[in-house]
Write an enzyme that holds these catalytic residues in place. Structure first.
Site, PDB file in Angstrom:
ATOM      1  N   GLU A 250       0.878  -1.179   0.000  1.00 38.87           N
ATOM      2  CA  GLU A 250       0.000   0.000   0.000  1.00 38.87           C
ATOM      3  C   GLU A 250       0.910   1.222   0.000  1.00 38.87           C
ATOM      4  O   GLU A 250       1.557   1.512   1.015  1.00 38.87           O
ATOM      5  CB  GLU A 250      -0.890  -0.005   1.251  1.00 38.87           C
ATOM      6  CG  GLU A 250      -1.771  -1.223   1.373  1.00 38.87           C
ATOM      7  CD  GLU A 250      -2.803  -1.346   0.259  1.00 38.87           C
ATOM      8  OE1 GLU A 250      -3.165  -0.319  -0.337  1.00 38.87           O
ATOM      9  OE2 GLU A 250      -3.216  -2.481  -0.018  1.00 38.87           O
ATOM     10  N   GLU A 386       4.627  13.136  -5.068  1.00 36.39           N
ATOM     11  CA  GLU A 386       3.885  13.138  -3.803  1.00 36.39           C
ATOM     12  C   GLU A 386       4.597  14.048  -2.801  1.00 36.39           C
ATOM     13  O   GLU A 386       5.770  13.845  -2.484  1.00 36.39           O
ATOM     14  CB  GLU A 386       3.807  11.717  -3.230  1.00 36.39           C
ATOM     15  CG  GLU A 386       2.951  11.667  -1.974  1.00 36.39           C
ATOM     16  CD  GLU A 386       2.929  10.303  -1.285  1.00 36.39           C
ATOM     17  OE1 GLU A 386       3.985   9.645  -1.225  1.00 36.39           O
ATOM     18  OE2 GLU A 386       1.866   9.911  -0.791  1.00 36.39           O
TER      19      GLU A 386
END
Ligand code: NAD
Length: 482
Positions: A250, A386
């Protein structure tokens, strides 16, 4: 003030690391060191693997209802200790204590309760081949598994991983982030109090290179459930490639928020602000690329800026603080670096943009203003990389097709949110967006039964509900001829 010394949880005991070496643990709101974290090594890992292997035969054959009972006791203890745990999380991470209590600690207990219940309902498939044979699927626990979690939602994500792993009968070696180790340590104490058998869960603290990598590469670890950055996910994939381990990854996100002119305006402004800045923007699901339909762009952007400027920034330990500190000096520097980059790339800061100096005990804390940037195209680094902090961009779009193209123009694919009253459009977009999760007129609304995870650089595999129970078990088909 004397420093708190965190311990590993190993074979049912709280122990110092074999090396005797510790890392500094900082309180982000003050910048002060307040605890010491074990820097574990191969010697601790070998002990943890031995303890977990020893406890596996009895834990894996303990009836599911009894495993569920122990897990429910743990959830009870989290709830009984929620104020203490929320305070510890706010100190360790810098997040507002109200958020820690209502989201992090609430969810930690809910995660454990959910999987305690789920294991009592878990059933396997059967496929009949008419008049020929019957197939059924056995699902057995894997053995000793590794669960590695990040710093942004420390106890929330730690429990999200270990709960399904333990519920199905695995024994676990967990490694919380070295940046926010405190609540996993307090949780270890609760495991002892709850009567979790020794060795069923082992918690090793320390950095990624010192203990995370050796844990994932250990030949007797059967599966790795990892939540963290995409670059670390790649390292884990490469390091374990020859070992044929089960991996659930994840990873990062750069999530699009699509606002249409027909949205429910006031509610959308509030929720989009929350989706960009909750937990100081340090949630993998935060919407950091906000696309607004041309007709609404000026009005919505102005309202969003006004809404964000109302956020109460302050000491995470004050009950009315809505926006706290970033997790570390290094992370704050990274975020400030991106704000500078955005301006070099031609962006205009509409609000925020600076480190914030608070007074009193938080004078040296890692606070950065919530920041909204306009005037950048989609290809720039600010819109592609990000940032994982309180920074979002706004961009106009002309129609649905362009909105989808902009949203999908990213190497990430974790979550998206769509804000529109046109139900047909919402369905069309839900289908076309390349993300593992699409929220329509909501954000971070979670049903723990649903599949959770990302596409592309945001990871592989899904967590949640049946997906997690399946990941932590091995399926075996049995075919019996009539
Ligand atoms: P990180 O990858 O630096 O660290 C995550 C964990 O991995 C930590 O416990 C760390 O010590 C450990 N680690 C580091 N190097 C390792 C290695 N080589 N082998 C094994 N373990 C190693 O991530 P972070 O900075 O702690 O967390 C932020 C990142 O996590 C962001 O990218 C964010 O998007 C992501 N995240 C994703 C989700 C999700 O569900 N997809 C949820 C939360 C956070």
């Amino acid at each position: 003030m004397s420093l708190i010394t965190i311990k590993n949880y190993l074979g049912g005991q709280l122990l110092a690391p074999e090396s005797g070496t510790y890392l500094d643990d900082h309180e982000p709101a003050t910048g002060q060191v307040y605890a010491r974290t074990p820097q574990s090594s191969a010697a601790d890992l070998d002990q943890a693997v031995a303890a977990a292997e020893q406890s596996f035969p009895s834990w894996s054959t303990t009836p599911a209802e009894q495993r569920a009972q122990v897990l429910n006791r743990l959830a009870d203890l989290i709830e009984q200790n929620q104020d203490r745990l929320a305070r510890a999380e706010a100190i360790d991470n810098g997040k507002p204590i109200t958020l820690a209590k209502n989201v992090d600690i609430y969810r930690a207990a809910a995660n454990i309760r959910f999987f305690a219940q789920a294991i009592t309902q878990f059933s396997s498939e059967s496929h009949a081949m008419e008049n020929v044979a019957i197939n059924y699927t056995l699902r057995d626990p894997l053995g000793v598994v590794a669960c590695i979690s990040p710093w942004n939602l420390p106890l929330y994500l730690f429990t999200w991983k270990i709960a399904p792993a333990l519920a199905v009968g695995n024994t676990v070696i967990a490694k919380p982030s070295e940046i926010t180790p405190m609540t996993a340590y307090l949780f270890s104490e609760l495991c002892i109090e709850a009567g979790l058998p020794a060795g069923v869960l082992n918690v090793l603290h320390g950095t990624g290179p010192a203990i995370g990598a050796p844990l994932t590469e250990h030949p007797r670890i059967k599966a790795v459930s990892f939540t963290g950055g995409s670059a670390t996910g790649t390292l884990i994939k490469q390091a374990t490639a020859s070992q044929h381990k089960k991996l659930s990854l994840e990873l990062g996100g750069k999530n699009p928020t699509l606002v249409f002119a027909d949205c429910d305006f006031d509610r959308t402004v509030d929720e989009v602000a929350r989706s960009a800045f909750a937990n100081q923007g340090q949630i993998c699901l935060c919407g950091s690329r906000i696309y607004i339909e041309n007709d609404l762009y000026e009005r919505f952007t102005a309202a969003l800026v006004a809404r964000v400027e109302q956020l109460k920034i302050g000491d995470p330990l004050d009950e009315d603080t809505q926006f706290g500190a970033l997790v570390s000096q290094a992370h704050m520097d990274k975020v400030l670096g991106y704000i500078e980059l955005a301006q070099q790339e031609g962006g205009t800061v509409l609000t925020g943009g600076q480190r914030l100096q608070l007074s009193g005990r938080c004078a040296d804390g890692y606070f950065v203003q919530p920041t909204i940037i306009a005037g950048l195209d989609n290809a720039c680094r600010t819109n592609q990389e990000e940032i994982f902090g309180p920074v979002c961009t706004v961009q106009p779009f002309s129609d649905e097709q362009q909105a989808v193209a902009l949203a999908n123009d990213s190497e990430y694919g974790l979550a998206a949110s769509v804000w529109s009253q046109d139900i047909g459009r919402c369905h069309r977009l839900a289908k076309q967006l390349n993300t593992g999760i699409v929220w329509v007129n909501c954000w971070l609304l979670r049903d723990l039964r649903t599949p959770f995870g990302g596409m592309k650089a945001s990871g592989s595999g899904r967590e949640g509900g049946l997906e997690a129970l399946r990941f932590f078990t091995e399926a075996k088909n049995v075919c019996i001829k009539y």
